[in-house]
Design a protein around this motif. Structure first.
Motif, PDB file in Angstrom:
ATOM      1  N   ARG A 162       0.792  -1.229   0.000  1.00  0.00           N
ATOM      2  CA  ARG A 162       0.000   0.000   0.000  1.00  0.00           C
ATOM      3  C   ARG A 162       0.832   1.290   0.000  1.00  0.00           C
ATOM      4  O   ARG A 162       0.264   2.375  -0.043  1.00  0.00           O
ATOM      5  N   ARG A 200      -1.305   0.909   5.806  1.00  0.00           N
ATOM      6  CA  ARG A 200      -2.744   1.091   5.955  1.00  0.00           C
ATOM      7  C   ARG A 200      -3.105   1.810   7.249  1.00  0.00           C
ATOM      8  O   ARG A 200      -4.143   2.458   7.340  1.00  0.00           O
ATOM      9  N   GLN A 232      -6.822   4.648  -3.702  1.00  0.00           N
ATOM     10  CA  GLN A 232      -6.288   5.201  -2.460  1.00  0.00           C
ATOM     11  C   GLN A 232      -6.621   6.680  -2.352  1.00  0.00           C
ATOM     12  O   GLN A 232      -6.991   7.173  -1.290  1.00  0.00           O
ATOM     13  N   THR A 238      -8.759  -0.749  -0.572  1.00  0.00           N
ATOM     14  CA  THR A 238      -7.827  -1.233  -1.593  1.00  0.00           C
ATOM     15  C   THR A 238      -7.609  -2.737  -1.484  1.00  0.00           C
ATOM     16  O   THR A 238      -7.848  -3.345  -0.442  1.00  0.00           O
ATOM     17  N   THR A 242      -3.711  -2.356  -5.855  1.00  0.00           N
ATOM     18  CA  THR A 242      -3.121  -1.042  -5.586  1.00  0.00           C
ATOM     19  C   THR A 242      -1.605  -1.116  -5.652  1.00  0.00           C
ATOM     20  O   THR A 242      -0.939  -0.178  -6.081  1.00  0.00           O
TER      21      THR A 242
END
Length: 324
Positions: A162, A200, A232, A238, A242
């Motif tokens: 992420r 996250r 995002q 997500t 992503t």
């Protein structure tokens, strides 16, 4: 604790002068030099709005480790700490030679949190991009293929990065020699992905015009949104795709010598990302063939369904671009 702004070393609060640089130390009273009665902070490696990364000495193993302290402001969402602990437990069980191992984690008395991981030594892809500008296509393809292999293994285990960016990729110092070698026994490219599956905790909030600076100051939005996926940016939940988008942006930058979107303001960046297609790679770098270009541009599709659905698929398309 006190820190030296010159050599970045950490000292006990009782010290006032760096014994190597002979300059006055800067106090950092909010951070203990010994974390969790085990890890002694020795050097500052990187600071951001959301966190500070240190080198630390592990009193139990006698090893040097990487220790990241997440500021309490980045955990302001009541669900953030819970997410952190859940994902850290998952990451701590995962082992892969290309991903820096998460060794320990916990919370501190001021509501901040710490994460201890394997210290990845080498040069970051960011540093190499600054040094070289573009990465030659054959070497870029090799790096991207190895990255995709590691990402696919992590995704299968349920981990999503992420926050993938060139700073997250640490190459061995001899990576260029290995990539150029004609000796297959020496051609194995060594790299590590760092910061896996912990972004996250500071993400998931939708961008609202006028709140950018507040969210960035809390570490809830990155100062550099270059590698964020459209979902995002919109604050949508997500999945592994992503990371595919971020990998595509990294691939574009490696081959073009610049990211697909340059914008100083967060809102301006979002408008360009959601509306304007990137300049075709072959226009910037004539050595990029059509198959390689289509692989990279597909990874950067605005809608997740339009991208490669697995990192393994991205790697397979890279391999086909070489044969083509």
């Amino acid at each position: 604790m006190r820190e030296c702004v010159g050599c970045k070393q950490c000292f006990p609060s009782t010290h006032t002068l760096c014994r190597e640089c002979f300059i006055e130390l800067v106090p950092n009273e909010g951070v203990p030099q010994v974390v969790n009665e085990r890890y002694t902070l020795t050097k500052v490696r990187h600071k951001s709005v959301a966190a500070t990364l240190y080198e630390a000495h592990d009193a139990h193993t006698k090893q040097t480790v990487a220790l990241k302290i997440l500021r309490a402001s980045s955990l302001a969402d009541p669900r953030a700490v819970e997410r952190l602990l859940v994902e850290a437990k998952l990451a701590a069980r995962f082992r892969h030679p290309l991903i820096a191992e998460l060794l320990d984690f916990g919370t501190l008395h001021d509501a901040s949190a710490f994460l201890v991981s394997e210290l990845a030594r080498g040069v970051s892809l960011r540093d190499e991009l600054k040094r070289l500008g573009k990465i030659p296509a054959p070497q870029a393809i090799q790096i991207l293929g190895v990255l995709a292999e590691a990402l696919d293994a992590a995704h299968v285990a349920g981990l999503i990065h992420r926050d993938l960016k060139p700073e997250s990729i640490i190459l061995s110092p001899d990576w260029m020699t290995a990539a150029d070698s004609n000796d297959e026994t020496k051609k194995t490219l060594s790299l590590k992905i760092v910061g896996f599956s912990l972004a996250r905790v500071a993400m998931g909030k939708e961008f609202v015009p006028g709140t950018t600076h507040v969210m960035q100051s809390r570490g809830q939005l990155p100062l550099r949104p270059t590698y964020m996926s459209p979902e995002q940016f919109r604050g949508i939940e997500t999945d592994l795709r992503t990371d595919i988008f971020s990998l595509g942006v990294i691939a574009y930058e490696m081959l073009a010598g610049q990211p697909p979107i340059n914008a100083k303001k967060f809102g301006e960046f979002g408008a360009r990302m959601l509306a304007k297609p990137p300049v075709p790679l072959h226009v910037i770098n004539a050595s990029v063939n059509s198959l390689l270009e289509s692989t990279v541009l597909r990874a950067m599709q605005k809608l997740p369904d339009g991208r490669q659905q697995r990192a393994r698929e991205f790697r397979q398309e890279l391999a086909a671009s070489v044969k083509g």
